[in-house]
Design a protein around this motif. Structure first.
Motif, short mmCIF file in Angstrom:
data_model
loop_
_atom_site.label_atom_id
_atom_site.label_comp_id
_atom_site.label_asym_id
_atom_site.label_seq_id
_atom_site.Cartn_x
_atom_site.Cartn_y
_atom_site.Cartn_z
N PHE A 1 -14.44 -24.43 6.66
CA PHE A 1 -13.37 -25.12 7.79
C PHE A 1 -13.69 -25.17 9.26
O PHE A 1 -13.14 -26.01 10.07
CB PHE A 1 -11.96 -24.98 7.22
N ASP A 2 -14.11 -24.82 9.76
CA ASP A 2 -14.90 -24.05 10.85
C ASP A 2 -15.13 -25.58 12.02
O ASP A 2 -15.15 -25.36 13.02
CB ASP A 2 -16.30 -22.95 10.86
N PHE A 3 -15.70 -26.53 10.61
CA PHE A 3 -15.75 -28.00 11.66
C PHE A 3 -14.44 -28.35 11.74
O PHE A 3 -15.19 -29.42 13.24
CB PHE A 3 -16.38 -28.50 10.18
N LEU A 4 -13.03 -27.80 11.49
CA LEU A 4 -13.26 -28.82 12.68
C LEU A 4 -11.69 -28.14 13.18
O LEU A 4 -10.65 -28.76 14.34
CB LEU A 4 -11.35 -29.13 11.31
N VAL A 5 -12.63 -27.04 13.81
CA VAL A 5 -11.95 -25.88 14.78
C VAL A 5 -11.90 -26.88 15.58
O VAL A 5 -13.53 -28.00 16.11
CB VAL A 5 -12.21 -25.06 15.16
N GLY A 6 -10.70 -27.39 16.77
CA GLY A 6 -11.09 -28.22 17.66
C GLY A 6 -9.62 -29.44 17.56
O GLY A 6 -9.17 -29.50 16.91
N ASN A 7 -10.37 -30.41 18.41
CA ASN A 7 -9.47 -31.38 18.87
C ASN A 7 -9.77 -32.99 18.39
O ASN A 7 -10.97 -33.46 18.60
CB ASN A 7 -8.49 -31.64 20.63
N TRP A 8 -9.22 -33.60 17.55
CA TRP A 8 -9.75 -35.30 17.24
C TRP A 8 -8.70 -35.82 17.35
O TRP A 8 -7.46 -36.01 17.29
CB TRP A 8 -10.23 -34.53 15.43
N ARG A 9 -9.78 -37.78 17.39
CA ARG A 9 -8.89 -38.69 17.10
C ARG A 9 -8.68 -39.10 16.08
O ARG A 9 -9.70 -38.67 14.98
CB ARG A 9 -9.60 -39.75 18.33
N GLY A 10 -7.93 -39.67 15.31
CA GLY A 10 -7.68 -40.10 14.05
C GLY A 10 -7.60 -41.07 13.65
O GLY A 10 -6.94 -41.53 13.69
N HIS A 11 -8.33 -41.96 12.95
CA HIS A 11 -7.49 -43.56 12.35
C HIS A 11 -7.02 -43.68 10.94
O HIS A 11 -7.90 -42.72 10.29
CB HIS A 11 -8.95 -44.22 12.66
N HIS A 12 -6.29 -44.18 10.66
CA HIS A 12 -5.43 -43.79 9.44
C HIS A 12 -5.36 -45.00 8.70
O HIS A 12 -5.46 -45.91 9.49
CB HIS A 12 -3.98 -43.12 9.47
N GLY B 1 -3.68 -41.45 15.47
CA GLY B 1 -3.17 -40.21 15.31
C GLY B 1 -4.32 -39.28 15.98
O GLY B 1 -5.09 -39.59 16.68
N SER B 2 -4.18 -38.17 15.80
CA SER B 2 -4.51 -36.79 16.24
C SER B 2 -4.22 -35.69 16.03
O SER B 2 -3.69 -35.30 15.33
CB SER B 2 -4.62 -36.42 17.94
N LEU B 3 -5.26 -35.31 15.44
CA LEU B 3 -5.45 -33.05 15.23
C LEU B 3 -5.76 -32.51 16.00
O LEU B 3 -7.22 -32.54 16.59
CB LEU B 3 -6.31 -33.47 13.90
N SER B 4 -5.22 -30.62 16.38
CA SER B 4 -6.04 -30.50 16.77
C SER B 4 -5.52 -28.79 15.84
O SER B 4 -4.45 -28.64 14.95
CB SER B 4 -4.53 -29.88 18.38
N MET B 5 -6.89 -27.84 16.24
CA MET B 5 -6.61 -27.01 14.65
C MET B 5 -7.12 -25.91 15.02
O MET B 5 -8.31 -26.04 16.26
CB MET B 5 -7.87 -27.28 13.65
N ARG B 6 -7.00 -25.05 15.12
CA ARG B 6 -7.16 -23.25 15.17
C ARG B 6 -7.14 -22.77 14.46
O ARG B 6 -6.74 -23.18 13.31
CB ARG B 6 -6.53 -22.72 16.47
N LYS B 7 -8.22 -21.48 14.15
CA LYS B 7 -8.21 -20.27 12.88
C LYS B 7 -7.13 -18.98 13.48
O LYS B 7 -6.72 -19.81 14.45
CB LYS B 7 -9.50 -19.67 13.18
#
Length: 195
Positions: free
Chosen positions: A45-56, A74-80
């Motif tokens: 899941f390292d690929f997902l670290v950081g901030n993303w814009r999402g279309h649902h 929407g948006s997604l913000s992921m951290r380890k």
């Protein structure tokens, strides 16, 4: 707010510990390596670290032979967390009915090489967590399963992560009312990394 975060994190930690031994067996379960930690999927899941814009794109009625979809951003913000053995994402959904948030928590099991994923819906922050989906990545595609209920009937749940690049990713959720013989995709998310 600080008190809520402490209670929330304690509840999530308790759920992770309580669920660690309840691995659902399936044909997609990797073999357990006895006496040696399986770290092969630790960085999946390292690929997902950081901030993303999402279309649902979300089906309004699940497992009801509906073809009525709604679309929103929407948006997604992921951290380890825990030195990479867990991670958390904070999601914002700007739906036609209004904006709400959700939290995804993931934890890696070094015995099985699987990830468990829990979901907390911000519209019911003191409700029960959904049963975790569990699985792993193979050839760049992550597939995760659980058993749940919908309208009082048992269903299977499947998450799939695919089309992963440094700047894009695709996620989808599907339900099955016949123990996995057929699946209905009811929610897709297409993510673009924020620059």
């Amino acid at each position: 707010m600080k008190g809520f975060r402490v209670v929330f994190m304690a509840a999530l930690a308790a759920s992770v510990i309580a669920s660690a031994s309840l691995l659902h067996a399936s044909q997609d379960t990797p073999k357990t390596v006895v006496g040696k930690p399986n770290l092969a999927g630790l960085h999946d899941f390292d690929f997902l670290v950081g901030n993303w814009r999402g279309h649902h794109r979300k089906l309004k009625e699940k497992l009801a032979n509906s073809h009525d979809w709604e679309e929103f951003d929407g948006s997604l913000s992921m951290r380890k967390l825990m030195d990479g053995y867990a991670n958390v994402d904070d999601n914002v959904f700007n739906t036609p009915e209004g904006t709400y948030r959700g939290v995804g928590l993931r934890s890696y099991d070094t015995k099985t090489g699987q990830w468990a994923i829990w979901w907390l819906d911000g519209r019911d922050p003191f409700g029960e967590l959904d049963p975790p989906v569990k699985g792993h990545f193979e050839h760049g595609i992550g597939t995760f399963y659980s058993t749940d209920t919908l309208r009082g009937k048992p269903i299977r749940v499947r998450f799939v992560w695919s089309n992963i690049t440094p700047t894009t990713a695709h996620w989808e959720q599907a339900y099955s009312a016949d123990d996995g013989k057929t699946w209905e995709v009811n929610w897709t998310m297409d993510f673009t990394r924020e620059q």
